[in-house]
Write a protein that holds these residues in place. Structure first.
Motif, PDB file in Angstrom:
ATOM      1  N   UNK A 184       0.817  -1.216   0.000  1.00  0.00           N
ATOM      2  CA  UNK A 184       0.000   0.000   0.000  1.00  0.00           C
ATOM      3  C   UNK A 184       0.850   1.265   0.000  1.00  0.00           C
ATOM      4  N   UNK A 185       1.832   1.408   0.925  1.00  0.00           N
ATOM      5  CA  UNK A 185       2.657   2.621   0.865  1.00  0.00           C
ATOM      6  C   UNK A 185       3.499   2.711  -0.402  1.00  0.00           C
ATOM      7  N   UNK A 186       3.936   1.569  -0.952  1.00  0.00           N
ATOM      8  CA  UNK A 186       4.686   1.601  -2.211  1.00  0.00           C
ATOM      9  C   UNK A 186       3.810   2.151  -3.329  1.00  0.00           C
ATOM     10  N   UNK A 187       2.589   1.612  -3.426  1.00  0.00           N
ATOM     11  CA  UNK A 187       1.665   2.063  -4.466  1.00  0.00           C
ATOM     12  C   UNK A 187       1.327   3.539  -4.286  1.00  0.00           C
ATOM     13  N   UNK A 188       1.074   3.944  -3.033  1.00  0.00           N
ATOM     14  CA  UNK A 188       0.715   5.338  -2.765  1.00  0.00           C
ATOM     15  C   UNK A 188       1.865   6.282  -3.101  1.00  0.00           C
ATOM     16  N   UNK A 189       3.093   5.871  -2.780  1.00  0.00           N
ATOM     17  CA  UNK A 189       4.234   6.730  -3.071  1.00  0.00           C
ATOM     18  C   UNK A 189       4.442   6.927  -4.563  1.00  0.00           C
ATOM     19  N   UNK A 190       4.361   5.835  -5.324  1.00  0.00           N
ATOM     20  CA  UNK A 190       4.519   5.948  -6.775  1.00  0.00           C
ATOM     21  C   UNK A 190       3.369   6.740  -7.393  1.00  0.00           C
ATOM     22  N   UNK A 191       2.178   6.591  -6.840  1.00  0.00           N
ATOM     23  CA  UNK A 191       1.024   7.357  -7.336  1.00  0.00           C
ATOM     24  C   UNK A 191       1.248   8.852  -7.145  1.00  0.00           C
ATOM     25  N   UNK A 192       1.807   9.239  -6.027  1.00  0.00           N
ATOM     26  CA  UNK A 192       2.082  10.657  -5.785  1.00  0.00           C
ATOM     27  C   UNK A 192       3.098  11.202  -6.784  1.00  0.00           C
ATOM     28  N   UNK A 193       4.109  10.398  -7.092  1.00  0.00           N
ATOM     29  CA  UNK A 193       5.085  10.829  -8.095  1.00  0.00           C
ATOM     30  C   UNK A 193       4.419  10.983  -9.461  1.00  0.00           C
ATOM     31  N   UNK A 194       3.557  10.016  -9.807  1.00  0.00           N
ATOM     32  CA  UNK A 194       2.855  10.087 -11.091  1.00  0.00           C
ATOM     33  C   UNK A 194       1.914  11.283 -11.136  1.00  0.00           C
ATOM     34  N   UNK A 195       1.284  11.603  -9.998  1.00  0.00           N
ATOM     35  CA  UNK A 195       0.394  12.763  -9.949  1.00  0.00           C
ATOM     36  C   UNK A 195       1.159  14.053 -10.212  1.00  0.00           C
ATOM     37  N   UNK A 196       2.342  14.152  -9.611  1.00  0.00           N
ATOM     38  CA  UNK A 196       3.141  15.356  -9.839  1.00  0.00           C
ATOM     39  C   UNK A 196       3.480  15.501 -11.316  1.00  0.00           C
ATOM     40  N   UNK A 197       3.877  14.394 -11.928  1.00  0.00           N
ATOM     41  CA  UNK A 197       4.200  14.436 -13.350  1.00  0.00           C
ATOM     42  C   UNK A 197       2.979  14.814 -14.180  1.00  0.00           C
ATOM     43  N   UNK A 198       1.820  14.230 -13.862  1.00  0.00           N
ATOM     44  CA  UNK A 198       0.609  14.486 -14.632  1.00  0.00           C
ATOM     45  C   UNK A 198       0.164  15.941 -14.530  1.00  0.00           C
ATOM     46  N   UNK A 199       0.334  16.551 -13.364  1.00  0.00           N
ATOM     47  CA  UNK A 199      -0.105  17.946 -13.202  1.00  0.00           C
ATOM     48  C   UNK A 199       0.729  18.895 -14.040  1.00  0.00           C
ATOM     49  N   UNK A 200       1.982  18.529 -14.298  1.00  0.00           N
ATOM     50  CA  UNK A 200       2.818  19.400 -15.151  1.00  0.00           C
ATOM     51  C   UNK A 200       2.245  19.482 -16.559  1.00  0.00           C
ATOM     52  N   UNK A 201       1.653  18.385 -17.039  1.00  0.00           N
ATOM     53  CA  UNK A 201       1.078  18.382 -18.379  1.00  0.00           C
ATOM     54  C   UNK A 201      -0.346  18.940 -18.395  1.00  0.00           C
ATOM     55  N   UNK A 202      -1.140  18.569 -17.382  1.00  0.00           N
ATOM     56  CA  UNK A 202      -2.553  18.938 -17.367  1.00  0.00           C
ATOM     57  C   UNK A 202      -2.785  20.391 -16.978  1.00  0.00           C
ATOM     58  N   UNK A 203      -1.959  20.893 -16.050  1.00  0.00           N
ATOM     59  CA  UNK A 203      -2.151  22.258 -15.556  1.00  0.00           C
ATOM     60  C   UNK A 203      -0.888  23.081 -15.753  1.00  0.00           C
ATOM     61  N   UNK A 204      -0.276  22.930 -16.925  1.00  0.00           N
ATOM     62  CA  UNK A 204       0.993  23.601 -17.183  1.00  0.00           C
ATOM     63  C   UNK A 204       0.787  25.104 -17.305  1.00  0.00           C
ATOM     64  N   UNK A 205       1.667  25.844 -16.680  1.00  0.00           N
ATOM     65  CA  UNK A 205       1.689  27.298 -16.845  1.00  0.00           C
ATOM     66  C   UNK A 205       3.037  27.700 -17.391  1.00  0.00           C
ATOM     67  N   UNK A 206       3.045  28.534 -18.374  1.00  0.00           N
ATOM     68  CA  UNK A 206       4.278  28.963 -19.006  1.00  0.00           C
ATOM     69  C   UNK A 206       4.412  30.469 -18.809  1.00  0.00           C
ATOM     70  N   UNK A 207       5.319  30.850 -17.915  1.00  0.00           N
ATOM     71  CA  UNK A 207       5.444  32.262 -17.574  1.00  0.00           C
ATOM     72  C   UNK A 207       5.884  33.098 -18.768  1.00  0.00           C
ATOM     73  N   UNK A 208       6.651  32.503 -19.673  1.00  0.00           N
ATOM     74  CA  UNK A 208       7.119  33.280 -20.831  1.00  0.00           C
ATOM     75  C   UNK A 208       5.957  33.638 -21.746  1.00  0.00           C
ATOM     76  N   UNK A 209       5.011  32.709 -21.901  1.00  0.00           N
ATOM     77  CA  UNK A 209       3.875  32.996 -22.781  1.00  0.00           C
ATOM     78  C   UNK A 209       2.968  34.057 -22.158  1.00  0.00           C
ATOM     79  N   UNK A 210       2.980  34.151 -20.815  1.00  0.00           N
ATOM     80  CA  UNK A 210       2.111  35.133 -20.156  1.00  0.00           C
ATOM     81  C   UNK A 210       2.664  36.547 -20.251  1.00  0.00           C
ATOM     82  N   UNK A 211       3.932  36.671 -20.592  1.00  0.00           N
ATOM     83  CA  UNK A 211       4.527  38.019 -20.662  1.00  0.00           C
ATOM     84  C   UNK A 211       4.133  38.744 -21.940  1.00  0.00           C
TER      85      UNK A 211
END
Length: 211
Positions: A184-211
């Motif tokens: 359970x903790x192994x699965x939960x830990x890897x899931x958290x890592x995958x969530x972090x990776x997924x949020x970079x793609x799903x909710x990406x913000x690009x500060x250069x494009x906002x300028x």
């Protein structure tokens, strides 16, 4: 080996080994002299198993005894079942899940054609999670639950493959028990890592494009 060597190889104090013996969690060694007892590698493995159950797994001594008894005498599927129930019952008391949540979890399992028993502790654990999601206004859609079920099936297949690779029934049973604690903790830990990776793609913000 002497008790001091046993403790050293298992990575615990001598007092812990003696405690495990007093509680009936570790078989006694063989008397090699009137005042001397010898131990072997099976004792080292048992101490490591007990330490995992009591420490990482958080089991009570009584629950650990139940698992150890099954480990020594029952077939592998029964050992797995006993370990799951012991770990569930050893946790602090939790509220009963709603009947609706339980029914939905069972329906998801049946949709996967999983062969499960009605008293599998995973049903209540998943149902409580669904109740928690409902409490914050999130009614988990079917696709969401089926994605989790697919990930769980993949993890379960990996567990069984790892068991099949081990050469002896004793090693298989030990991994089944300890894997129930640590999976359970192994699965939960890897899931958290995958969530972090997924949020970079799903909710990406690009500060250069906002300028």
């Amino acid at each position: 080996m002497k008790i001091s060597e046993l403790a050293s190889q298992a990575g615990v104090p001598v007092t812990a080994v003696k405690y495990y013996q007093r509680e009936g969690l570790l078989p006694l060694g063989k008397k090699s002299a009137p005042n001397q007892t010898s131990y072997d590698h099976t004792h080292v493995q048992r101490v490591r198993l007990v330490r995992a159950l009591l420490g990482t797994g958080g089991l009570s001594v009584a629950a650990a005894k139940e698992v150890i008894a099954a480990f020594d005498s029952a077939p592998l599927p029964e050992v797995f079942s006993v370990a799951q129930h012991a770990m569930s019952s050893s946790r602090t008391s939790e509220p009963e899940p709603s009947p609706q949540a339980r029914e939905r979890v069972v329906a998801v399992a049946r949709a996967q054609a999983w062969k499960i028993t009605d008293d599998n502790p995973g049903i209540d654990a998943a149902a409580r999670a669904l109740d928690g999601l409902t409490a914050i206004g999130f009614d988990a859609p079917d696709a969401y639950l089926l994605s989790y079920a697919a990930a769980a099936a993949t993890a379960a297949a990996a567990d069984l493959h790892a068991l099949a690779e081990l050469p002896t029934p004793e090693q298989q049973a030990e991994l089944m028990v300890v894997g129930s604690v640590l999976g359970d903790p192994l699965f939960a830990g890897l899931r958290r890592l995958a969530q972090e990776d997924a949020t970079h793609d799903e909710f990406r913000t690009d500060s250069k494009e906002d300028q």
